[in-house]
Scaffold this motif. Sequence first.
Motif, mmCIF file in Angstrom:
data_model
loop_
_atom_site.group_PDB
_atom_site.id
_atom_site.type_symbol
_atom_site.label_atom_id
_atom_site.label_comp_id
_atom_site.label_asym_id
_atom_site.label_seq_id
_atom_site.Cartn_x
_atom_site.Cartn_y
_atom_site.Cartn_z
ATOM 1 N N THR A 95 20.169 -84.427 15.078
ATOM 2 C CA THR A 95 19.697 -85.671 14.478
ATOM 3 C C THR A 95 18.771 -85.350 13.321
ATOM 4 O OG1 THR A 95 19.840 -86.849 16.594
ATOM 5 C CG2 THR A 95 18.467 -87.843 14.882
ATOM 6 N N ASP A 96 19.141 -85.809 12.126
ATOM 7 C CA ASP A 96 18.366 -85.526 10.917
ATOM 8 C C ASP A 96 18.067 -84.030 10.797
ATOM 9 O OD1 ASP A 96 18.350 -88.232 10.246
ATOM 10 O OD2 ASP A 96 16.562 -88.607 11.445
ATOM 11 N N LYS A 97 19.119 -83.228 11.064
ATOM 12 C CA LYS A 97 19.084 -81.766 10.923
ATOM 13 C C LYS A 97 18.157 -81.078 11.915
ATOM 14 C CE LYS A 97 20.490 -82.014 6.101
ATOM 15 N NZ LYS A 97 20.222 -81.669 4.691
ATOM 16 N N ARG A 98 17.894 -81.746 13.049
ATOM 17 C CA ARG A 98 17.090 -81.168 14.118
ATOM 18 C C ARG A 98 17.873 -81.206 15.429
ATOM 19 N NH1 ARG A 98 11.685 -80.468 12.889
ATOM 20 N NH2 ARG A 98 11.010 -81.403 10.915
ATOM 21 N N HIS A 99 17.796 -80.106 16.177
ATOM 22 C CA HIS A 99 18.482 -80.012 17.460
ATOM 23 C C HIS A 99 17.801 -80.911 18.495
ATOM 24 C CE1 HIS A 99 20.650 -78.001 20.787
ATOM 25 N NE2 HIS A 99 19.503 -78.078 21.433
ATOM 26 N N VAL A 100 18.597 -81.702 19.208
ATOM 27 C CA VAL A 100 18.085 -82.577 20.269
ATOM 28 C C VAL A 100 18.467 -81.960 21.607
ATOM 29 C CG1 VAL A 100 18.101 -84.888 21.261
ATOM 30 C CG2 VAL A 100 18.325 -84.591 18.772
ATOM 31 N N ASN A 101 17.488 -81.439 22.311
ATOM 32 C CA ASN A 101 17.754 -80.651 23.512
ATOM 33 C C ASN A 101 18.333 -81.472 24.657
ATOM 34 O OD1 ASN A 101 17.358 -77.922 24.829
ATOM 35 N ND2 ASN A 101 16.210 -79.222 26.253
ATOM 36 N N ASN A 102 17.815 -82.676 24.883
ATOM 37 C CA ASN A 102 18.248 -83.436 26.059
ATOM 38 C C ASN A 102 19.625 -84.079 25.892
ATOM 39 O OD1 ASN A 102 17.745 -85.649 24.441
ATOM 40 N ND2 ASN A 102 15.952 -86.361 25.583
ATOM 41 N N ALA A 103 20.233 -83.918 24.725
ATOM 42 C CA ALA A 103 21.596 -84.412 24.512
ATOM 43 C C ALA A 103 22.541 -83.255 24.187
ATOM 44 C CB ALA A 103 21.620 -85.447 23.396
ATOM 45 N N SER A 104 22.146 -82.039 24.590
ATOM 46 C CA SER A 104 22.927 -80.832 24.320
ATOM 47 C C SER A 104 23.012 -79.990 25.586
ATOM 48 C CB SER A 104 22.274 -80.013 23.197
ATOM 49 O OG SER A 104 22.055 -80.790 22.032
ATOM 50 N N ASP A 105 24.073 -79.189 25.700
ATOM 51 C CA ASP A 105 24.226 -78.352 26.889
ATOM 52 C C ASP A 105 25.331 -77.329 26.656
ATOM 53 O OD1 ASP A 105 23.761 -77.383 29.420
ATOM 54 O OD2 ASP A 105 24.412 -79.195 30.481
ATOM 55 N N THR A 106 25.459 -76.388 27.595
ATOM 56 C CA THR A 106 26.574 -75.445 27.623
ATOM 57 C C THR A 106 27.352 -75.670 28.908
ATOM 58 O OG1 THR A 106 25.345 -73.769 26.379
ATOM 59 C CG2 THR A 106 27.236 -73.010 27.640
ATOM 60 N N PHE A 107 28.664 -75.792 28.797
ATOM 61 C CA PHE A 107 29.527 -75.953 29.964
ATOM 62 C C PHE A 107 30.174 -74.603 30.263
ATOM 63 C CE2 PHE A 107 30.257 -80.063 27.483
ATOM 64 C CZ PHE A 107 29.069 -80.616 27.928
ATOM 65 N N ASN A 108 30.152 -74.205 31.513
ATOM 66 C CA ASN A 108 30.625 -72.872 31.891
ATOM 67 C C ASN A 108 32.132 -72.830 32.143
ATOM 68 O OD1 ASN A 108 28.269 -71.313 31.712
ATOM 69 N ND2 ASN A 108 27.511 -72.174 33.623
ATOM 70 N N PHE A 109 32.865 -73.269 31.158
ATOM 71 C CA PHE A 109 34.318 -73.103 31.140
ATOM 72 C C PHE A 109 34.746 -73.003 29.679
ATOM 73 C CE2 PHE A 109 33.499 -77.708 31.357
ATOM 74 C CZ PHE A 109 34.194 -78.176 30.251
ATOM 75 N N GLY A 110 35.899 -72.411 29.462
ATOM 76 C CA GLY A 110 36.408 -72.254 28.108
ATOM 77 C C GLY A 110 37.899 -71.975 28.131
ATOM 78 N N VAL A 111 38.440 -71.634 26.995
ATOM 79 C CA VAL A 111 39.884 -71.470 26.858
ATOM 80 C C VAL A 111 40.431 -70.404 27.804
ATOM 81 C CG1 VAL A 111 41.753 -70.936 25.255
ATOM 82 C CG2 VAL A 111 39.737 -72.178 24.441
ATOM 83 N N GLU A 112 39.680 -69.309 27.983
ATOM 84 C CA GLU A 112 40.177 -68.200 28.787
ATOM 85 C C GLU A 112 39.840 -68.316 30.270
ATOM 86 O OE1 GLU A 112 42.108 -65.722 27.635
ATOM 87 O OE2 GLU A 112 42.097 -66.682 25.660
ATOM 88 N N ILE B 17 31.042 -80.012 19.138
ATOM 89 C CA ILE B 17 31.709 -79.403 20.285
ATOM 90 C C ILE B 17 32.228 -78.041 19.828
ATOM 91 C CG2 ILE B 17 33.605 -79.554 21.937
ATOM 92 C CD1 ILE B 17 33.437 -82.611 21.686
ATOM 93 N N ASP B 18 31.640 -76.992 20.367
ATOM 94 C CA ASP B 18 31.974 -75.610 20.006
ATOM 95 C C ASP B 18 32.728 -74.996 21.177
ATOM 96 O OD1 ASP B 18 31.929 -72.909 19.177
ATOM 97 O OD2 ASP B 18 29.940 -72.621 20.067
ATOM 98 N N ILE B 19 34.045 -74.855 21.018
ATOM 99 C CA ILE B 19 34.897 -74.425 22.127
ATOM 100 C C ILE B 19 35.147 -72.928 22.030
ATOM 101 C CG2 ILE B 19 37.091 -74.777 23.318
ATOM 102 C CD1 ILE B 19 37.237 -77.522 21.889
ATOM 103 N N GLY B 20 34.633 -72.189 23.006
ATOM 104 C CA GLY B 20 34.814 -70.752 23.032
ATOM 105 C C GLY B 20 35.749 -70.330 24.146
ATOM 106 N N SER B 21 35.894 -69.031 24.307
ATOM 107 C CA SER B 21 36.796 -68.515 25.332
ATOM 108 C C SER B 21 36.198 -68.633 26.726
ATOM 109 C CB SER B 21 37.154 -67.064 25.037
ATOM 110 O OG SER B 21 35.983 -66.282 24.916
ATOM 111 N N GLY B 22 34.862 -68.521 26.843
ATOM 112 C CA GLY B 22 34.232 -68.574 28.151
ATOM 113 C C GLY B 22 33.307 -69.750 28.373
ATOM 114 N N THR B 23 32.871 -70.389 27.288
ATOM 115 C CA THR B 23 31.958 -71.529 27.389
ATOM 116 C C THR B 23 32.299 -72.563 26.328
ATOM 117 O OG1 THR B 23 30.346 -70.475 25.906
ATOM 118 C CG2 THR B 23 30.014 -70.155 28.278
#
Length: 288
Positions: free
Chosen positions: A185-202, A172-178
């Motif tokens: 999994t095993d050092k590979r990005h799994v696309n269907n279990a990842s996303d960007t949410f359009n909200f953040g701290v600011e 979970i990478d929490i930024g100011s805008g997203t």
Amino acid sequence: MLLDKMILGIDAGSHRVKVFGSFGEDKFRSNVCGWFERDIEEQFDEDDMEFEIDGRKGFAGTIALYEDEFGSASIYGDSKAHQDTKIRVLLAINRYLERHSPSMGRVAIVVGQPIKGHKETEKKRIKGMLEGQHTVKVNGRTRTFFIENIGVAAEGSAAFWSNPSDGVVRIIDIGSGTVNAATITDKRHVNNASDTFNFGVETINNKEDYGNLASGIIRNTTRLKWNKSDRVLVCGGISEGIIQLIAEHYPNAHILNPVSKIGSEVKFLSPIYANAAGFYAIAKGAFG
């Protein structure tokens, strides 16, 4: 330390720009505003910058936070393919070279793009605006450097490489805008279990209410079918303030502290540098 080119990971966030390279870490306020003549030249912080880049004159750093007549607004969203990103990246390179290798003229970098916007068209736009030769004037000093290699990595996912491990890892990478939610999994990005949410701290109404922010993150990650027992790593500037709230739902949640190895010195960095250190690891592998 003899280098033929400077390799950097640059996280050009909307609140702070974070940089990591062979000489360690750096950060400065992301604010950028137009230039104007000041009657009183107040010094606000050590990151104050008066710049001229591609014919654009302005202020950056803490001075822009206070002096921006348009309210110190940043550009938020799921793409970093805009001119403020270009200014921030070029200022980051100039600042790092000025401090550590003033005669260096060749640079290789990896920068970030939110997971949702990590598409070829957007990556090409970012590369197109950054590749090649640049002349920047900062605080009266002019420097020319050449960006000969550039990669664009997915934020959150790339943070994994700042302190990699085996198995299934949720980030979970929490930024100011997203907020980027990444599954590795095993050092590979799994696309269907990842996303960007359009909200953040600011972007939330009450910036001090981490409870609502944590609830929004938890609701959206459960839609990705994350399990309560998953190993979750949290990074970003507010990690320490929100980790216990995230752990109420994900008891195996911990802060992601990047590993820094400079010569014989090994230390753990603040989670604010997770993306920058991960970008650097990728850049070293690709361009080192």
